[in-house]
Design a protein around this motif. Structure first.
Motif, short mmCIF file in Angstrom:
data_model
loop_
_atom_site.label_atom_id
_atom_site.label_comp_id
_atom_site.label_asym_id
_atom_site.label_seq_id
_atom_site.Cartn_x
_atom_site.Cartn_y
_atom_site.Cartn_z
N PRO A 28 0.80 -1.28 -0.13
CA PRO A 28 0.00 -0.05 -0.02
C PRO A 28 0.85 1.30 0.07
CG PRO A 28 -0.73 -1.30 1.82
CD PRO A 28 0.64 -2.12 1.18
N VAL A 29 1.96 1.21 0.77
CA VAL A 29 2.78 2.34 0.66
C VAL A 29 3.28 2.83 -0.87
CG1 VAL A 29 5.25 3.44 1.65
CG2 VAL A 29 3.56 2.03 3.10
N VAL A 30 3.87 1.82 -1.46
CA VAL A 30 4.30 1.93 -3.13
C VAL A 30 3.23 2.37 -3.62
CG1 VAL A 30 5.23 0.80 -4.93
CG2 VAL A 30 6.19 0.21 -2.54
N ALA A 31 1.92 1.84 -3.38
CA ALA A 31 0.65 2.19 -4.54
C ALA A 31 0.41 3.59 -4.11
CB ALA A 31 -0.40 1.04 -4.04
N LEU A 34 2.93 5.88 -5.86
CA LEU A 34 2.70 6.02 -7.08
C LEU A 34 1.42 6.76 -7.48
CD1 LEU A 34 3.30 2.39 -8.45
CD2 LEU A 34 4.79 4.34 -8.88
N LEU A 35 0.50 6.96 -6.79
CA LEU A 35 -0.76 7.57 -6.86
C LEU A 35 -0.48 8.93 -6.64
CD1 LEU A 35 -3.74 5.82 -5.34
CD2 LEU A 35 -3.65 6.53 -7.58
N ILE A 36 0.38 9.37 -5.84
CA ILE A 36 0.93 10.68 -5.34
C ILE A 36 1.71 11.21 -6.64
CG2 ILE A 36 2.34 12.27 -4.06
CD1 ILE A 36 1.37 10.39 -1.59
N ALA A 37 2.49 10.37 -7.09
CA ALA A 37 3.49 10.79 -8.14
C ALA A 37 2.53 11.06 -9.39
CB ALA A 37 4.49 9.97 -8.58
#
Length: 59
Positions: A28-31, A34-37
């Protein structure tokens, strides 16, 4: 030698389970990163709109 192999297998299984749990926690942290980016990339395209509002407020 036969008595050592089950202990080593259980030790490797424990290590594998710990790594799997840590990986599941980081998914979830990586996801979210990626959403923030992706959202930040979309916001960069609308920078001229922000500049228009700034010049309008200065007037």
């Amino acid at each position: 030698m036969m008595s050592d192999s089950p202990e080593k297998r259980s030790e490797w299984r424990a290590i594998f389970y710990v790594q799997a749990r840590v990986a599941i926690l980081f998914v979830p942290v990586v996801a979210s990163l990626l959403l923030i980016a992706a959202l930040a990339g979309n916001d960069r395209k609308s920078v001229p709109d922000v500049d228009r509002t700034v010049t309008g407020s200065v007037r």
